[in-house]
Design a protein around this motif. Structure first.
Motif, PDB file in Angstrom:
ATOM      1  N   ARG A   1      -8.046 -10.522   9.617  1.00 42.41           N
ATOM      2  CA  ARG A   1      -6.837 -10.175  10.375  1.00 42.41           C
ATOM      3  C   ARG A   1      -5.775 -11.257  10.202  1.00 42.41           C
ATOM      4  O   ARG A   1      -4.582 -10.957  10.084  1.00 42.41           O
ATOM      5  CB  ARG A   1      -7.226 -10.051  11.854  1.00 42.41           C
TER       6      ARG A   1
ATOM      7  N   GLY B   1      -5.318  -8.431   6.346  1.00 40.16           N
ATOM      8  CA  GLY B   1      -6.149  -7.421   5.703  1.00 40.16           C
ATOM      9  C   GLY B   1      -6.101  -7.446   4.198  1.00 40.16           C
ATOM     10  O   GLY B   1      -6.444  -6.457   3.543  1.00 40.16           O
TER      11      GLY B   1
ATOM     12  N   ARG C   1     -12.976  -4.761  12.775  1.00 40.07           N
ATOM     13  CA  ARG C   1     -12.434  -3.409  12.677  1.00 40.07           C
ATOM     14  C   ARG C   1     -12.025  -3.102  11.240  1.00 40.07           C
ATOM     15  O   ARG C   1     -11.925  -3.999  10.397  1.00 40.07           O
ATOM     16  CB  ARG C   1     -11.267  -3.206  13.633  1.00 40.07           C
ATOM     17  N   ALA C   2     -11.781  -1.829  10.975  1.00 36.96           N
ATOM     18  CA  ALA C   2     -11.585  -1.340   9.610  1.00 36.96           C
ATOM     19  C   ALA C   2     -10.358  -1.925   8.928  1.00 36.96           C
ATOM     20  O   ALA C   2     -10.326  -2.033   7.704  1.00 36.96           O
ATOM     21  CB  ALA C   2     -11.514   0.185   9.611  1.00 36.96           C
ATOM     22  N   SER C   3      -9.356  -2.316   9.673  1.00 38.96           N
ATOM     23  CA  SER C   3      -8.108  -2.805   9.085  1.00 38.96           C
ATOM     24  C   SER C   3      -8.164  -4.276   8.675  1.00 38.96           C
ATOM     25  O   SER C   3      -7.175  -4.819   8.180  1.00 38.96           O
ATOM     26  CB  SER C   3      -6.954  -2.602  10.077  1.00 38.96           C
ATOM     27  N   ASP C   4      -9.311  -4.930   8.828  1.00 37.62           N
ATOM     28  CA  ASP C   4      -9.398  -6.373   8.587  1.00 37.62           C
ATOM     29  C   ASP C   4      -9.469  -6.737   7.109  1.00 37.62           C
ATOM     30  O   ASP C   4      -9.340  -7.913   6.756  1.00 37.62           O
ATOM     31  CB  ASP C   4     -10.602  -6.962   9.322  1.00 37.62           C
TER      32      ASP C   4
ATOM     33  N   ASP D   1     -14.735   0.809   7.961  1.00 38.06           N
ATOM     34  CA  ASP D   1     -14.451   1.977   7.130  1.00 38.06           C
ATOM     35  C   ASP D   1     -15.730   2.773   6.930  1.00 38.06           C
ATOM     36  O   ASP D   1     -15.775   3.970   7.194  1.00 38.06           O
ATOM     37  CB  ASP D   1     -13.903   1.536   5.757  1.00 38.06           C
TER      38      ASP D   1
ATOM     39  N   SER E   1     -15.790   5.673   3.263  1.00 41.16           N
ATOM     40  CA  SER E   1     -15.572   5.750   4.702  1.00 41.16           C
ATOM     41  C   SER E   1     -16.572   6.724   5.300  1.00 41.16           C
ATOM     42  O   SER E   1     -17.137   7.563   4.607  1.00 41.16           O
ATOM     43  CB  SER E   1     -14.141   6.208   5.011  1.00 41.16           C
TER      44      SER E   1
END
Length: 328
Positions: free
Chosen positions: A191, A195, A218-221, A245, A315
């Protein structure tokens, strides 16, 4: 206490209060067997060690970055944030991919997962392996260690930014791996970098105090984030729910063949991952929901669990079954 620490502790305290009243998965006291087999009682409402946290927010040297390469596979070289010579005079080679390994609670640089994963990666390919040690905080009480995870992760992100600026090592060739609390550390590191790293792997991300925690993995990292869940039962040490994901649930994700303790189920995540780096033999079948995961009747597409592929994509929820002993 500085302002930043006060704000962070205030936010954490509010989260902890929320967890007490909303998250019913864990009671105040949980049992935890350490690596010597001694059973401990962990108090999830224990007092924060604010002096230790304050030092972690102020002193970047509390995170240690230990480099291993094929030229020095056993004896590490210490890389330091904001110390260019420590990097340029080391064996670090920006032409090779970089793998970062982050241990969990009650661990240090000598813990077995660091040794096994370092060996697996160096045997597989020519990479830079950096073991990040955060033992001073990791050896504190669980509540304090949890509260310090965002600061530890941000510092790791800043170190990788510095490494990139000194050597030109691309973020697209970086793979960050964290076990238990370390899984949330690497999420915060990713983060901090917006990302941009190629891949993050969370090995049974810690569950207690994390189910409703906004600082969790979390997936956006990262460009691709993968999680492996091996001890997500009712009183398991892992979070047990999808956070990435692609989320893999070996043997259903709550217990593992050959294990009799929660710690064994928990540790199986890094053991399976190490095996996957060597053999890339775990085939997850996509599931429509967690009921299919539990019933073992998933019929979707196949995605390999683990491995060292920096361009990996995928995913969804995945179930697979393994054996009780290596290579599983």
């Amino acid at each position: 206490m500085n302002t930043l620490l006060f704000i962070c502790l205030a936010v954490y305290s509010a989260t902890a209060v929320s967890l007490k009243h909303v998250d019913n998965k864990y009671s105040r006291f949980i049992k935890y067997s350490d690596y010597d087999g001694v059973m401990h009682t962990v108090d999830l409402e224990e007092q924060l060690d604010t002096e230790l946290l304050d030092d972690f927010f102020k002193n970047p040297d509390n995170n240690r970055y230990l480099l291993y390469t094929r030229n020095n596979p056993v004896v590490s070289q210490t890389l330091r944030l904001n110390n260019t010579n420590s990097i340029t005079l080391s064996q670090f080679d920006a032409r090779n991919p970089t793998v970062v390994i982050v241990h969990g609670w009650l661990n240090d640089q000598h813990t077995k997962l660091n040794i096994v994963l370092t060996d697996a990666f160096l045997r597989k390919s020519n990479v830079n392996v950096i073991v990040m040690e955060w033992r001073r905080l990791a050896l504190s009480n669980y509540v304090t260690a949890t509260a310090g995870v965002p600061a530890v992760g941000r510092r790791l992100g800043q170190f990788l930014e510095f490494l990139h600026s000194v050597t030109g090592a691309p973020f697209e060739t970086m793979h960050i791996i964290g076990f238990s609390l370390g899984a949330h550390v690497v999420g915060n590191a990713g983060r901090e970098l917006g990302g941009r790293v190629a891949r993050i792997t969370g090995l049974d991300p810690a569950g207690p105090l994390w189910n409703l925690n906004s600082n969790r993995l979390r997936a956006s990292d990262a460009i691709y984030v993968e999680a492996m869940h091996t001890d997500g039962g009712v009183l398991g040490l892992g979070i047990g729910s999808a956070v990435a994901d692609a989320d893999f649930f070996p043997n259903g994700g709550t217990s593992q063949p050959g294990c009799l303790t929660s710690l064994c189920h928990h540790d199986r995540a890094w053991q399976l991952f190490a095996s996957s780096v060597t053999y890339n033999h775990f085939l997850g079948r996509e599931c429509s929901n967690m009921l299919q995961v539990s019933l073992n009747n998933c019929r979707g597409q196949i995605l390999n669990m683990g491995n060292d592929d920096l361009s990996k994509k995928g995913s969804g929820l995945y179930r697979l079954n393994t054996q009780r002993s290596y290579p599983y």
